[in-house]
Design an enzyme around this catalytic site. Structure first.
Site, short mmCIF file in Angstrom:
data_model
loop_
_atom_site.label_atom_id
_atom_site.label_comp_id
_atom_site.label_asym_id
_atom_site.label_seq_id
_atom_site.Cartn_x
_atom_site.Cartn_y
_atom_site.Cartn_z
N LYS A 1 -2.70 6.69 1.24
CA LYS A 1 -2.61 7.10 2.65
C LYS A 1 -1.71 8.33 2.75
O LYS A 1 -0.58 8.26 3.23
CB LYS A 1 -2.10 5.93 3.50
CG LYS A 1 -2.53 6.02 4.95
CD LYS A 1 -2.39 4.67 5.62
CE LYS A 1 -2.49 4.76 7.13
NZ LYS A 1 -3.76 5.28 7.63
N GLU B 1 -16.38 5.98 4.25
CA GLU B 1 -15.63 5.42 5.38
C GLU B 1 -15.57 6.42 6.53
O GLU B 1 -16.01 7.57 6.40
CB GLU B 1 -14.22 5.01 4.95
CG GLU B 1 -13.34 6.14 4.47
CD GLU B 1 -11.90 5.69 4.25
OE1 GLU B 1 -11.41 4.83 4.99
OE2 GLU B 1 -11.26 6.22 3.33
N ARG C 1 0.83 -1.22 0.00
CA ARG C 1 0.00 0.00 0.00
C ARG C 1 0.85 1.26 0.00
O ARG C 1 0.53 2.24 -0.67
CB ARG C 1 -0.98 -0.02 1.18
CG ARG C 1 -2.03 1.06 1.06
CD ARG C 1 -3.15 0.90 2.07
NE ARG C 1 -2.66 1.03 3.43
CZ ARG C 1 -3.37 0.76 4.51
NH1 ARG C 1 -4.62 0.32 4.40
NH2 ARG C 1 -2.87 0.91 5.72
N1 PLP Z 1 -9.40 4.29 6.39
C1 PLP Z 1 -8.60 5.27 6.80
C2 PLP Z 1 -8.91 6.65 6.31
C3 PLP Z 1 -7.51 5.01 7.63
O1 PLP Z 1 -6.71 5.99 8.05
C4 PLP Z 1 -7.27 3.69 8.04
C5 PLP Z 1 -6.10 3.37 8.86
O2 PLP Z 1 -5.11 2.91 8.40
C6 PLP Z 1 -8.12 2.68 7.60
C7 PLP Z 1 -9.18 3.02 6.77
C8 PLP Z 1 -7.90 1.27 7.98
O3 PLP Z 1 -6.87 0.70 7.25
P1 PLP Z 1 -6.02 -0.49 7.83
O4 PLP Z 1 -6.99 -1.55 8.19
O5 PLP Z 1 -5.15 -0.90 6.72
O6 PLP Z 1 -5.29 0.03 9.00
C1 COI Z 2 -4.19 3.28 11.34
O1 COI Z 2 -5.16 2.62 11.69
O2 COI Z 2 -3.05 2.79 11.26
C2 COI Z 2 -4.30 4.68 10.97
O3 COI Z 2 -3.45 5.14 10.28
C3 COI Z 2 -5.45 5.43 11.46
C4 COI Z 2 -5.15 6.77 12.03
C5 COI Z 2 -4.39 6.74 13.30
C6 COI Z 2 -4.65 7.74 11.05
#
Ligand code: PLP
Ligand code: COI
Length: 342
Positions: free
Chosen positions: A186, A222, A83
């Site tokens: 991200k 989301e 990612r």
């Molecule tokens: N959506 C957003 C905007 C986020 O910042 C996060 C955190 O990482 C997620 C979703 C969840 O992603 P992940 O499950 O890869 O941590």
């Molecule tokens: C995560 O879940 O790792 C995130 O990046 C969410 C947030 C702290 C920005």
């Protein structure tokens, strides 16, 4: 290495703690250097860095877990590596090789082993990798140099209450990302765009806000820092499909768990905001959020309550127990999901 005795693990929230060492690698003249661990948690960069002016930066989040036997493991770090490569590509930064990313994560956890919380406290070691554009530059263009770094902190729950339901509100006046924008990457700009809506939601007593699709404002996208999922009245795991949301690694892991462990039907599709009554349970999921049950969602001056504002629904409880069990080594993980730090 012994476990740090000066931390009250059960009281940890999602806050910064300086740990011993962090990883730093620089990109210059077309290549990444070997990288090294350093003690200093400050970085010195040019005042003209693109990261500071044009938001040329991206980040990741993943966790290390200590199992009952004391083993330490990372959850799907290769997915974070893939990612961050996509995020880098989207904003014209050099991609980090997958092996370099995973190796750097392992180095950081090993070097800060005493900060990996003991098994049973629910706390984990959160890793924050990031890439920023640095070096002297004034015009709007990609930076001449880049910095890739990873630090880590022991953390507890992201949303107050952990596995207790919290309420969210729909951000009716704000979008987090634009159609064809950077919503699926991200990058810090998405989070800067969410700060005002988030603060408004918290001031009104909600845990955070949920964004609708930026083109029509009719479908759930989301949460500001997590993905959304719901369990329909006939037991289907449903989660939004959209090009402008972050592809959550936790969400894709839960889709697998729902299908293979809980034997549920799984759908990634549009989730119209007007059809909330299709769901008997709903949740927010992410690395930091883990699974946070959604008590209710406020929209159009009404609070739609799912299972309950105080109790966790049975399907979400099973999903949580399975995910948590896999991450902490109590439930057998699918092949390749865990990387041991040794
Ligand atoms: N959506 C957003 C905007 C986020 O910042 C996060 C955190 O990482 C997620 C979703 C969840 O992603 P992940 O499950 O890869 O941590
Ligand atoms: C995560 O879940 O790792 C995130 O990046 C969410 C947030 C702290 C920005």
């Amino acid at each position: 290495m012994s476990i740090n005795a000066n931390i009250d693990w059960s009281k940890l929230g999602f806050t910064y703690t300086k740990t011993d060492l962090r990883y730093v690698s620089k990109w210059k003249d077309g290549k990444w250097d070997d990288g090294k661990l350093v003690e200093d948690n400050n970085i010195t960069i040019s005042e003209a860095s693109t990261a500071l002016h044009y938001g040329q930066q991206c980040f990741e989040g993943l966790k290390a877990y200590r199992t009952r036997s004391g083993k330490i493991q990372l959850f799907r770090p290769d997915e974070n590596a893939k990612r961050i490569r996509k995020s880098c590509k989207r904003i014209l930064m050099p991609e980090i090789p997958i092996e370099k990313f995973v190796d750097a994560c392992v180095q950081v956890v090993k070097a800060n082993e005493s900060f990996v919380p003991p098994y049973g406290t629910g706390a984990t070691l959160y890793l924050r990798p990031y890439v920023i554009g640095i070096g002297d530059n004034l015009g709007v263009r990609s930076a001449p140099e880049f910095l890739f770094s990873i630090f880590c902190c022991p953390v507890g729950p992201y949303f107050k209450g952990g596995m207790a339901p919290v309420n969210f509100m729909i951000a009716e006046e704000f979008d987090r990302a634009a159609p064809h924008g950077t919503g699926a990457a991200k990058v810090g700009g998405n989070y800067a765009a969410s700060l005002l809506a988030h603060t408004n939601a918290v001031e009104k007593g909600f845990a955070d806000c949920i964004y609708l699709d930026p083109a029509t404002h009719t479908k759930i996208e989301e949460v500001g820092a997590a993905n959304f999922f719901g369990i329909t009245n006939d037991n289907v795991f449903v989660t939004p499909k959209s090009p402008s949301i972050l592809p959550s690694i936790t969400k894709y892991s839960l889709m697998h768990i729902a299908k293979e462990y809980l034997k549920l039907e799984v759908q990634e599709r549009d989730v119209p905001i007007n059809n909330l009554s299709d769901f008997k349970e709903a949740g927010a999921c992410g690395t930091a959020a883990v699974i946070t049950p959604i008590g209710g969602i406020a929209y159009n001056n009404e609070l739609h309550v799912f299972h309950s504002e105080t109790e966790v629904g049975p399907v979400i409880k099973k999903l949580y127990d399975t995910l948590y069990g896999i991450q902490f080594g109590e439930v057998e993980a699918p092949e390749g999901w865990l990387v041991e730090v040794k």
